[in-house]
Design a protein around this motif. Structure first.
Motif, PDB file in Angstrom:
ATOM      1  N   GLY A   1      50.129  35.889  41.904  1.00 37.43           N
ATOM      2  CA  GLY A   1      49.242  34.311  42.103  1.00 37.43           C
ATOM      3  C   GLY A   1      49.552  33.543  40.856  1.00 37.43           C
ATOM      4  N   SER A   2      50.280  34.069  39.801  1.00 34.44           N
ATOM      5  CA  SER A   2      50.448  33.153  38.696  1.00 34.44           C
ATOM      6  C   SER A   2      51.756  32.580  38.453  1.00 34.44           C
ATOM      7  N   VAL A   3      52.442  32.821  39.498  1.00 33.55           N
ATOM      8  CA  VAL A   3      54.062  32.327  39.625  1.00 33.55           C
ATOM      9  C   VAL A   3      54.163  31.331  40.870  1.00 33.55           C
TER      10      VAL A   3
ATOM     11  N   TRP B   1      38.699  29.727  40.478  1.00 31.07           N
ATOM     12  CA  TRP B   1      38.436  29.138  41.712  1.00 31.07           C
ATOM     13  C   TRP B   1      39.389  27.615  41.814  1.00 31.07           C
ATOM     14  N   VAL B   2      39.682  27.007  40.468  1.00 32.14           N
ATOM     15  CA  VAL B   2      40.560  25.703  40.124  1.00 32.14           C
ATOM     16  C   VAL B   2      41.899  26.335  41.003  1.00 32.14           C
ATOM     17  N   PHE B   3      42.442  27.418  40.750  1.00 34.55           N
ATOM     18  CA  PHE B   3      43.702  27.725  41.232  1.00 34.55           C
ATOM     19  C   PHE B   3      43.651  27.929  42.794  1.00 34.55           C
ATOM     20  N   GLY B   4      42.315  28.431  43.233  1.00 39.66           N
ATOM     21  CA  GLY B   4      41.990  28.671  44.421  1.00 39.66           C
ATOM     22  C   GLY B   4      42.024  27.409  45.290  1.00 39.66           C
ATOM     23  N   ALA B   5      41.523  26.342  44.764  1.00 42.31           N
ATOM     24  CA  ALA B   5      41.699  25.119  45.424  1.00 42.31           C
ATOM     25  C   ALA B   5      43.328  24.494  45.762  1.00 42.31           C
ATOM     26  N   TYR B   6      43.997  25.009  45.250  1.00 47.89           N
ATOM     27  CA  TYR B   6      45.369  25.149  45.259  1.00 47.89           C
ATOM     28  C   TYR B   6      46.353  26.316  45.915  1.00 47.89           C
ATOM     29  N   GLY B   7      45.392  27.082  46.725  1.00 48.29           N
ATOM     30  CA  GLY B   7      45.809  28.089  47.569  1.00 48.29           C
ATOM     31  C   GLY B   7      46.559  29.210  46.822  1.00 48.29           C
ATOM     32  N   THR B   8      45.764  29.590  45.728  1.00 44.44           N
ATOM     33  CA  THR B   8      46.610  30.711  45.013  1.00 44.44           C
ATOM     34  C   THR B   8      45.393  31.545  44.073  1.00 44.44           C
ATOM     35  N   MET B   9      45.521  32.718  43.260  1.00 46.14           N
ATOM     36  CA  MET B   9      44.781  33.356  42.516  1.00 46.14           C
ATOM     37  C   MET B   9      45.323  33.842  41.523  1.00 46.14           C
ATOM     38  N   PRO B  10      45.290  33.639  40.128  1.00 41.01           N
ATOM     39  CA  PRO B  10      46.124  34.107  39.174  1.00 41.01           C
ATOM     40  C   PRO B  10      45.853  35.355  38.776  1.00 41.01           C
ATOM     41  N   ASN B  11      47.015  36.162  38.107  1.00 40.70           N
ATOM     42  CA  ASN B  11      46.628  37.389  37.270  1.00 40.70           C
ATOM     43  C   ASN B  11      46.264  38.455  38.512  1.00 40.70           C
ATOM     44  N   GLN B  12      46.697  38.184  39.805  1.00 45.50           N
ATOM     45  CA  GLN B  12      46.550  39.235  40.808  1.00 45.50           C
ATOM     46  C   GLN B  12      47.261  39.112  41.792  1.00 45.50           C
ATOM     47  N   TRP B  13      47.548  40.074  42.638  1.00 43.43           N
ATOM     48  CA  TRP B  13      48.424  40.138  43.731  1.00 43.43           C
ATOM     49  C   TRP B  13      47.742  39.684  45.129  1.00 43.43           C
ATOM     50  N   ASN B  14      48.253  38.768  45.720  1.00 39.71           N
ATOM     51  CA  ASN B  14      47.479  37.898  47.124  1.00 39.71           C
ATOM     52  C   ASN B  14      48.366  38.434  48.170  1.00 39.71           C
TER      53      ASN B  14
ATOM     54  N   GLN C   1      42.183  41.217  44.893  1.00 39.76           N
ATOM     55  CA  GLN C   1      43.142  41.861  44.526  1.00 39.76           C
ATOM     56  C   GLN C   1      43.754  42.961  45.296  1.00 39.76           C
ATOM     57  N   MET C   2      45.104  42.660  45.739  1.00 42.27           N
ATOM     58  CA  MET C   2      45.517  43.452  46.915  1.00 42.27           C
ATOM     59  C   MET C   2      46.449  44.528  46.230  1.00 42.27           C
ATOM     60  N   PHE C   3      46.890  44.496  45.156  1.00 43.57           N
ATOM     61  CA  PHE C   3      47.470  45.671  44.476  1.00 43.57           C
ATOM     62  C   PHE C   3      46.471  46.562  43.570  1.00 43.57           C
ATOM     63  N   THR C   4      46.109  47.581  44.259  1.00 41.90           N
ATOM     64  CA  THR C   4      45.135  48.515  43.676  1.00 41.90           C
ATOM     65  C   THR C   4      45.906  50.054  43.407  1.00 41.90           C
ATOM     66  N   GLY C   5      46.983  49.977  43.366  1.00 42.25           N
ATOM     67  CA  GLY C   5      47.793  51.433  43.187  1.00 42.25           C
ATOM     68  C   GLY C   5      48.102  51.556  41.607  1.00 42.25           C
TER      69      GLY C   5
ATOM     70  N   MET D   1      44.955  40.696  36.565  1.00 38.27           N
ATOM     71  CA  MET D   1      44.964  42.157  36.922  1.00 38.27           C
ATOM     72  C   MET D   1      43.659  42.856  36.784  1.00 38.27           C
ATOM     73  N   LEU D   2      43.284  42.509  35.711  1.00 33.45           N
ATOM     74  CA  LEU D   2      41.936  43.305  35.224  1.00 33.45           C
ATOM     75  C   LEU D   2      40.571  43.116  35.904  1.00 33.45           C
ATOM     76  N   ASP D   3      40.056  44.322  36.169  1.00 36.29           N
ATOM     77  CA  ASP D   3      38.864  44.275  36.744  1.00 36.29           C
ATOM     78  C   ASP D   3      37.753  44.698  35.757  1.00 36.29           C
ATOM     79  N   THR D   4      36.561  44.048  35.438  1.00 37.53           N
ATOM     80  CA  THR D   4      35.875  44.308  34.519  1.00 37.53           C
ATOM     81  C   THR D   4      35.158  45.448  34.415  1.00 37.53           C
TER      82      THR D   4
END
Length: 562
Positions: free
Chosen positions: A278-280, A255-268, A495-499, A1-4
């Motif tokens: 996305g990590s679970v 992007w490796v996770f994206g190839a399987y339809g998800t993105m880790p460490n963020q809310w999709n 990242q869709m959770f930005t609250g 969930m970190l943005d640089t």
């Protein structure tokens, strides 16, 4: 969930919070104790005479001043080419409440102390940085519902720009109100492409990969077929660094996770309109199995777990790795070092590859990178909109013959040489007066930059001042990469959770994050079976993950109305 740039999820020090809370209680006994409840009635809107206020109106403000902001001799934060322009053109005097650098959290510390002591806030606070501080400001009650002012005073150019992605409001909402105005950035500015050593592909008679299966063929060759021709087995396929996380701003494996339809460490966002972590997901397990396989075959570096983003990218620039994944702007940094280390080297951008089911996904970047807060006691808030409206109308996409045709100010970000504009850094000395503005970059229309780069990549002749400026400053490799980013815009997963951190996040997030990092690392390195993922998910859910998911979705419903 970190943005640089924002590091939105990092919780602040509980000790500092406690100290500030105590300080606030004590100071509440003084003269400023009821300030939060006070709200002066704004004055009647000031009238513009020939486009400016006469007499001038003052806007007091605060913003961090980073080390990238430099001034000519005799100029400073309160007296420079931009402040003179604002007064002469618009009749607006800009005055810093106080000046503090952005380094070592100096600005944040001073602002927090001001908040805790109930000190008078300026008319405007512009900020990009620690998200917890943004929430503290919003929750202080000192700032007006800026959304109402925006609807009333913002011009159509600014409104159209913000409406390109209405979710930019979400981080700055409270109780359904838009407290902060998002500072816009260029769309897809950090979305990655795949950078590959083109000379290695040619030498080994390989084609650019379109799928993960193709990619494994290329990585195997880069690892085992001596692509640099030095007679030693000292190269490998893909450089990644997940010291900070597997899904980050450069040299990542999201992007490796994206190839399987998800993105880790963020809310999709799922197809049914809900947010999931996305990590679970089952796709995360498949991606981890893939990374474990690549690690076992030597396709990725053994040091990946201790490499940060920059260190991992250095493996590519040093000629050790043949592939790195990162933003379209990497040819300007750090990939310019590739040819410094090997004059015969070539690199080229390729699309993000698809997975077994034809899916592709990449880490998406937001259209905003900061916020403007307006003091509820500001007498004439319309003055700020006069200022920012002008920049959106005239600076964001300047017209030929206009005052910003070549840049913000002659002798600063451009010079005229024999009557022709030049942005040569050796002549301009790197001054960038747009960085002096209240919104840090003047004004940006999100879609403008990438659309322009793609147009130039297609061979179209630049016609507008914005297009001509980019054409003169951007290398061809970056143009081609930008076109690929736009061609694959539908695979961008933001990242869709930005609250603000939810209650369960505040209590459990550190533990859950550590559990996640440890499990992912052990799986990638083959220290534990891929089946450990299942027990991790079960424990994540029972240790607060399920409750956190519920809270995140309640937040999403509150801001989106869905």
């Amino acid at each position: 969930m970190l943005d640089t740039n924002k590091k939105r999820r990092r919780l602040g020090s509980m000790v500092m919070v406690g100290m500030l809370a105590l300080s606030a209680v004590l100071s509440g006994c003084g003269n400023g104790g009821d300030k939060e409840a006070e709200s002066s009635t704004p004055s009647a809107p000031l009238e513009l005479k020939d486009g400016k206020y006469d007499p001038p109106v003052t806007i007091s403000y605060l913003r961090p001043w980073g080390p990238d902001v430099t001034f000519k001799s005799g100029e400073d934060q309160d007296n420079n080419v931009h402040t003179k322009w604002a007064k002469e053109k618009l009749g607006i005097e800009l005055k810093n409440e106080w000046v503090s650098p952005s380094t070592n959290n100096a600005f944040e510390t001073k602002l927090r102390l001001s908040l805790a002591s109930n000190a008078e806030m300026p008319d405007i606070i512009s900020y990009r940085g620690e998200f917890n501080l943004v929430r503290e400001l919003i929750e202080s009650g000192m700032f007006v519902d800026a959304g109402e002012l925006f609807d009333k005073y913002a011009n159509d150019t600014w409104k159209d720009a913000i409406n390109e992605d209405p979710t930019v409001w979400y981080p700055y909402m409270q109780d359904g109100k838009r407290i902060g105005i998002p500072i816009l950035d260029y769309s897809y500015n950090g979305d990655p492409v795949m950078w590959i050593r083109e000379d290695w592909l040619k030498k080994l008679n390989l084609k650019g990969p379109e799928t993960l299966e193709d990619l494994e063929v290329v990585m195997d060759a880069f690892t085992n077929q001596d692509p640099d021709g030095n007679g030693r087995k000292d190269t490998y396929g893909l450089t990644i660094g997940f010291k900070n996380w597997v899904n980050t701003w450069m040299s990542d494996a999201g992007w490796v996770f994206g190839a399987y339809g998800t993105m880790p460490n963020q809310w999709n966002l799922t197809e049914d309109g809900k947010l999931e972590y996305g990590s679970v997901t089952p796709g995360a397990k498949q991606a981890l199995a893939t990374l474990q396989n690549w690690m076992s075959k030597g396709y990725i570096p053994e040091e990946a777990g201790v490499y940060d983003e920059t260190k991992a990218a250095e493996e590519f620039t040093a000629g050790k790795a043949g592939i790195v994944v990162g933003p379209h702007w990497m040819p300007t940094w750090p990939l310019e070092d590739v040819k410094k280390n090997d004059p015969d080297a070539e690199f080229k951008a390729y699309p993000i590859p698809t997975g077994p089911d034809g899916q592709a996904g990449r880490r998406g970047t937001p259209n905003e990178n900061g916020v403007v807060l307006i003091n509820k006691n500001m007498k004439n808030p319309e003055a700020f909109f006069t200022y920012q409206n002008y920049l959106f109308e005239n600076f964001a996409n300047p017209q030929a013959g206009g005052e910003f045709e070549y840049g913000f100010a002659e002798g600063y970000d451009y010079v005229l040489v024999d009557g022709k504009p030049s942005i040569d850094p050796s002549l301009t000395e790197g001054y960038a007066p747009e960085k002096y503005t209240l919104a840090f970059d003047g004004a940006r229309i999100p879609s403008l930059s990438m659309n322009t780069l793609a147009k130039l990549a297609n061979g179209e002749t630049p016609s507008t001042p914005f297009e001509k400026k980019l054409d003169a400053s951007v290398p061809t490799a970056m143009l081609d990469a930008a076109k690929l980013v736009l061609d694959q815009k539908d695979i961008s997963l933001k990242q869709m959770f930005t609250g603000a951190p939810t209650m369960t996040m505040q209590m459990n997030n550190d533990i859950l994050t550590k559990m996640e990092k440890d499990t992912f690392s052990q799986i990638i390195y083959g220290k534990t079976s891929i089946d450990a993922f299942d027990s991790f998910v079960e424990k994540w859910k029972s240790s607060g993950g399920d409750q956190m998911t519920k809270e995140v979705n309640e937040w999403y419903e509150s801001v989106s109305g869905k």
